[in-house]
Design a protein around this motif. Structure first.
Motif, PDB file in Angstrom:
ATOM      1  N   MET A   1      46.867  29.366  53.414  1.00 53.89           N
ATOM      2  CA  MET A   1      47.615  30.292  52.655  1.00 53.89           C
ATOM      3  C   MET A   1      47.575  30.178  51.679  1.00 53.89           C
ATOM      4  N   THR A   2      48.300  28.873  50.406  1.00 51.90           N
ATOM      5  CA  THR A   2      47.795  28.273  48.934  1.00 51.90           C
ATOM      6  C   THR A   2      46.708  28.631  48.496  1.00 51.90           C
ATOM      7  N   SER A   3      46.307  29.387  47.905  1.00 52.07           N
ATOM      8  CA  SER A   3      44.851  29.212  47.084  1.00 52.07           C
ATOM      9  C   SER A   3      44.934  27.924  45.850  1.00 52.07           C
ATOM     10  N   SER A   4      43.899  27.530  45.819  1.00 47.96           N
ATOM     11  CA  SER A   4      42.905  26.527  45.343  1.00 47.96           C
ATOM     12  C   SER A   4      43.491  27.375  43.601  1.00 47.96           C
ATOM     13  N   MET A   5      43.234  25.741  42.888  1.00 46.24           N
ATOM     14  CA  MET A   5      43.501  26.035  41.168  1.00 46.24           C
ATOM     15  C   MET A   5      42.464  24.950  40.730  1.00 46.24           C
ATOM     16  N   VAL A   6      42.517  24.643  39.504  1.00 48.80           N
ATOM     17  CA  VAL A   6      42.096  23.499  38.897  1.00 48.80           C
ATOM     18  C   VAL A   6      42.537  24.006  36.932  1.00 48.80           C
ATOM     19  N   VAL A   7      43.790  23.065  36.877  1.00 49.44           N
ATOM     20  CA  VAL A   7      44.602  22.943  35.711  1.00 49.44           C
ATOM     21  C   VAL A   7      43.863  22.185  35.153  1.00 49.44           C
ATOM     22  N   PRO A   8      43.770  22.640  33.509  1.00 47.75           N
ATOM     23  CA  PRO A   8      42.946  21.689  32.864  1.00 47.75           C
ATOM     24  C   PRO A   8      43.700  21.627  31.718  1.00 47.75           C
ATOM     25  N   VAL A   9      43.879  19.818  31.705  1.00 44.24           N
ATOM     26  CA  VAL A   9      45.333  19.312  30.770  1.00 44.24           C
ATOM     27  C   VAL A   9      44.849  18.277  29.476  1.00 44.24           C
ATOM     28  N   ILE A  10      44.488  19.060  28.093  1.00 35.10           N
ATOM     29  CA  ILE A  10      43.895  18.555  27.775  1.00 35.10           C
ATOM     30  C   ILE A  10      45.250  17.033  27.259  1.00 35.10           C
ATOM     31  N   ASN A 228      54.066  32.460  46.531  1.00 38.65           N
ATOM     32  CA  ASN A 228      53.748  33.341  45.776  1.00 38.65           C
ATOM     33  C   ASN A 228      52.523  33.501  46.214  1.00 38.65           C
ATOM     34  N   SER A 229      51.240  33.357  47.275  1.00 40.11           N
ATOM     35  CA  SER A 229      50.130  33.324  47.399  1.00 40.11           C
ATOM     36  C   SER A 229      50.380  34.277  48.658  1.00 40.11           C
ATOM     37  N   LYS A 230      51.586  34.554  49.727  1.00 42.05           N
ATOM     38  CA  LYS A 230      51.983  34.819  50.748  1.00 42.05           C
ATOM     39  C   LYS A 230      52.932  36.468  50.327  1.00 42.05           C
ATOM     40  N   SER A 231      52.797  36.150  48.878  1.00 37.99           N
ATOM     41  CA  SER A 231      53.206  37.413  48.892  1.00 37.99           C
ATOM     42  C   SER A 231      52.374  39.118  47.951  1.00 37.99           C
ATOM     43  N   GLU A 233      49.098  37.701  49.403  1.00 38.23           N
ATOM     44  CA  GLU A 233      47.845  38.501  50.835  1.00 38.23           C
ATOM     45  C   GLU A 233      48.834  39.832  51.309  1.00 38.23           C
ATOM     46  N   ALA A 234      50.494  39.604  51.024  1.00 37.40           N
ATOM     47  CA  ALA A 234      51.153  40.617  52.076  1.00 37.40           C
ATOM     48  C   ALA A 234      50.452  42.094  51.408  1.00 37.40           C
ATOM     49  N   GLY A 235      50.711  41.787  50.309  1.00 37.45           N
ATOM     50  CA  GLY A 235      50.330  43.449  49.471  1.00 37.45           C
ATOM     51  C   GLY A 235      51.207  44.075  49.254  1.00 37.45           C
ATOM     52  N   GLY A 236      51.316  45.416  48.976  1.00 30.65           N
ATOM     53  CA  GLY A 236      53.031  45.930  48.894  1.00 30.65           C
ATOM     54  C   GLY A 236      53.265  46.255  47.485  1.00 30.65           C
ATOM     55  N   GLY A 237      54.562  46.151  47.420  1.00 32.60           N
ATOM     56  CA  GLY A 237      54.767  46.330  45.764  1.00 32.60           C
ATOM     57  C   GLY A 237      55.790  44.985  45.509  1.00 32.60           C
ATOM     58  N   GLY A 238      56.664  45.275  44.301  1.00 37.02           N
ATOM     59  CA  GLY A 238      56.834  43.987  43.644  1.00 37.02           C
ATOM     60  C   GLY A 238      55.764  43.383  42.852  1.00 37.02           C
ATOM     61  N   ARG A 239      56.709  42.866  42.003  1.00 41.81           N
ATOM     62  CA  ARG A 239      55.440  41.240  41.297  1.00 41.81           C
ATOM     63  C   ARG A 239      54.795  40.260  41.435  1.00 41.81           C
ATOM     64  N   HIS A 240      53.784  39.757  41.163  1.00 37.48           N
ATOM     65  CA  HIS A 240      52.523  38.742  41.436  1.00 37.48           C
ATOM     66  C   HIS A 240      52.529  37.797  40.235  1.00 37.48           C
ATOM     67  N   LEU A 241      52.345  36.577  40.443  1.00 39.38           N
ATOM     68  CA  LEU A 241      52.144  35.857  39.210  1.00 39.38           C
ATOM     69  C   LEU A 241      50.558  35.445  39.382  1.00 39.38           C
ATOM     70  N   PHE A 242      50.084  35.484  38.477  1.00 42.42           N
ATOM     71  CA  PHE A 242      48.594  34.634  37.553  1.00 42.42           C
ATOM     72  C   PHE A 242      48.132  34.210  36.842  1.00 42.42           C
ATOM     73  N   LEU A 243      47.492  33.419  36.855  1.00 40.99           N
ATOM     74  CA  LEU A 243      47.401  32.495  35.882  1.00 40.99           C
ATOM     75  C   LEU A 243      45.817  32.270  35.813  1.00 40.99           C
ATOM     76  N   GLU A 244      45.739  32.249  34.202  1.00 44.78           N
ATOM     77  CA  GLU A 244      44.788  31.696  33.703  1.00 44.78           C
ATOM     78  C   GLU A 244      43.867  30.990  32.689  1.00 44.78           C
TER      79      GLU A 244
END
Length: 510
Positions: A1-10, A228-231, A233-244
């Motif tokens: 359900m959750t998405s993978s990400m790669v976090v760069p740490v300096i 956050n991933s579930k929210s 994927e479910a769509g609809g209203g409300g806020r979601h968190l995204f990172l760059e």
């Protein structure tokens, strides 16, 4: 359900500290909030850290900070991107390897734990950024060094975010700021001036706002990420968190440690969950434990328990479950309780009235009760010290109930071991700071307050300047009492931060 990400740490050490200085200062100045985490050489008397009197508890932490050191400092700068439709942050993460330039105590127990989680002591002694504890000495208040980086953090006036942060704050004050005051009231008064934008503790937020089944750092982070991933994927209203994240190239790319955060893919029901790790985020058997320490699997089992409980309630009451009841407050820890070392055996399994299994009591844990949401049944719960206060074990509210599970297969255990190796251990200061910031930003999206200027409205109003206290039903408030005066060393330091006399004109000294 959750998405993978790669976090760069300096990775920052002595040979690239000055080179990375401009980038670190810019990240601090442009951040919306900053999350911090530390790795320590030890904490001394564990029993004293859970003293019933908070003043005594503070004195014990002060003694540890004056005799021990910060081995690494992690900070994650989260910058809200205003040109995005959703709650999107640009995240920059730094992991600083440090070396105290004077004698300090280092505890074998802490060293062993850190080594098991990938800390490189050879690198620390060869390349650690040097610093001295206590008040400024000579060139400490000038040039590019760790103490001046901390000054830049204060000058930025950004919200400070920590996880179970009391010990972190005491060590930060002693190691990078000034000599610690003797009284807790003076310390909190100083903190309220040092961080006017507020201090937030994500462990407090996890316990009392998000109300997760557990609140140790890795669990809280992965639960936020899953929800956050579930929210999304479910769509609809409300806020979601995204990172760059920044794209690092050129010489800077040589300093980046890419930390993968893999999507939860644990095979359903193939592994027995270690109940001790499930509850505390810590197990005395470490990697030798035959049971699963996979946090994703633990969360998966907790989700199933929650669904079954809701189903039982709905079938028995014939109505939809409403909002959860308030949690029972933590009870005080007894003075005669002993905090065990890492050789302590897991608690025996005892039988509850309904036939479910639960963790039995032992000398380092105080059994307490909590009203179960919806059915009013009380079950024992165990409370212990938090993750050896960042390097050992985590105190959380859990019901400790286990359920029959299929035995772990060799292939499943091998797959989990492979995954953990790829993902890397937690308890690295930089990545822990990232996780702390993620929890905070996710919690903020739920309040629909993200993106508004912190000066006009708090990010998490119910958590502002409230620091989690293990075994206590109320947090420690970071406020200046009318009966407390600022510490003389603090006033001198604030002159360095803001200019001579700015604070001293309105404050007394002690």
């Amino acid at each position: 359900m959750t998405s993978s990400m790669v976090v760069p740490v300096i990775d920052v050490q002595n040979d690239n500290f000055k080179e990375l200085w401009p980038a670190m200062v810019l990240a601090i100045k442009t951040a919306s909030f900053i999350a911090l985490d530390t790795e320590l050489s030890g904490l001394g008397n564990r029993k004293a850290l859970l003293a019933e009197c908070i003043e005594d508890r503070y004195k014990a932490i002060c003694n540890a900070a004056r005799t021990r050191s910060v081995l690494s400092l992690g900070f994650a700068c989260y910058k809200k991107l205003e040109n995005k439709d959703d709650d999107t942050y640009l995240v920059q993460v730094y992991n600083l390897t440090l070396l105290c330039s004077e004698e300090y105590v280092i505890e074998p127990q802490s060293v062993q734990f850190l080594v098991q989680h990938g800390f490189d002591f050879n690198k620390q002694y060869a390349e650690g950024v040097p610093y001295l504890r206590g008040n400024d000495r000579g060139v400490d208040a000038h040039g590019m060094n760790i103490r001046m980086l901390f000054v830049e953090l204060l000058r930025a006036r950004k919200p400070l975010v920590l996880h179970n942060g009391l010990i972190d704050m005491v060590f930060l004050y002693q190691c990078f700021y000034a000599q610690l005051p003797d009284k807790l009231g003076t310390f909190t008064a100083d903190l309220s001036q040092m961080f006017p934008a507020g201090i937030y503790d994500t462990k407090y937020a996890t316990e009392y706002e998000l109300r997760f089944a557990a609140s140790y750092l890795e669990y809280a982070y992965k639960k936020c990420k899953l929800d956050n991933s579930k929210s999304i994927e479910a769509g609809g209203g409300g806020r979601h968190l995204f990172l760059e994240f920044c794209n690092y190239s050129g010489p800077l790319s040589n300093y980046v440690d890419y930390r993968p955060c893999l999507a939860g893919f644990s095979p359903d029901g193939l592994l027995n969950v270690c109940q001790r790790f499930s509850a505390y985020g810590w197990c005395p058997n470490g990697s030798q434990c035959p049971l699963s320490h996979d946090t994703d699997l633990i969360i998966q089992h907790d989700e199933k328990k929650k669904k079954r409980k809701r189903k039982r309630k709905n079938s028995s009451q014939g109505k939809v479950e409403g909002a959860p009841e308030s949690k029972q407050p933590h009870m005080e820890l007894k003075q005669n309780q002993v905090i065990p070392d890492k050789d302590t055996k897991p608690p025996p399994v005892t039988e509850l009235v309904d036939g479910a299994q639960a963790q039995g009591p032992e000398s380092d844990e105080k059994m307490k009760t909590k009203v179960e949401e919806g059915n009013g049944v009380r079950e024992p719960q165990a409370v212990s010290i938090d993750e050896e206060m960042k390097t050992d074990k985590e105190e959380v509210e859990r019901n400790g109930v286990s359920e029959p599970q299929p035995l772990a297969t060799p292939d499943a255990k091998k797959e989990e071991s492979k995954r953990k190796k790829l993902e890397g251990g937690t308890h690295r200061a930089g990545f822990d700071a990232f996780m702390t910031g993620y929890i905070f930003s996710y919690a903020a999206t739920l309040t629909e307050r993200v993106g508004k200027p912190p000066s006009t409205e708090s990010w998490l109003p119910e958590c502002l300047n409230k620091v989690y206290l293990s075994g206590k039903s109320v947090p420690m408030h970071i406020v200046k009492s009318t009966f407390s005066k600022s510490f003389k060393a603090h006033l001198h330091k604030m002159d360095v931060v803001w200019g001579k006399g700015v604070v001293s004109k309105v404050e007394g000294t002690v």
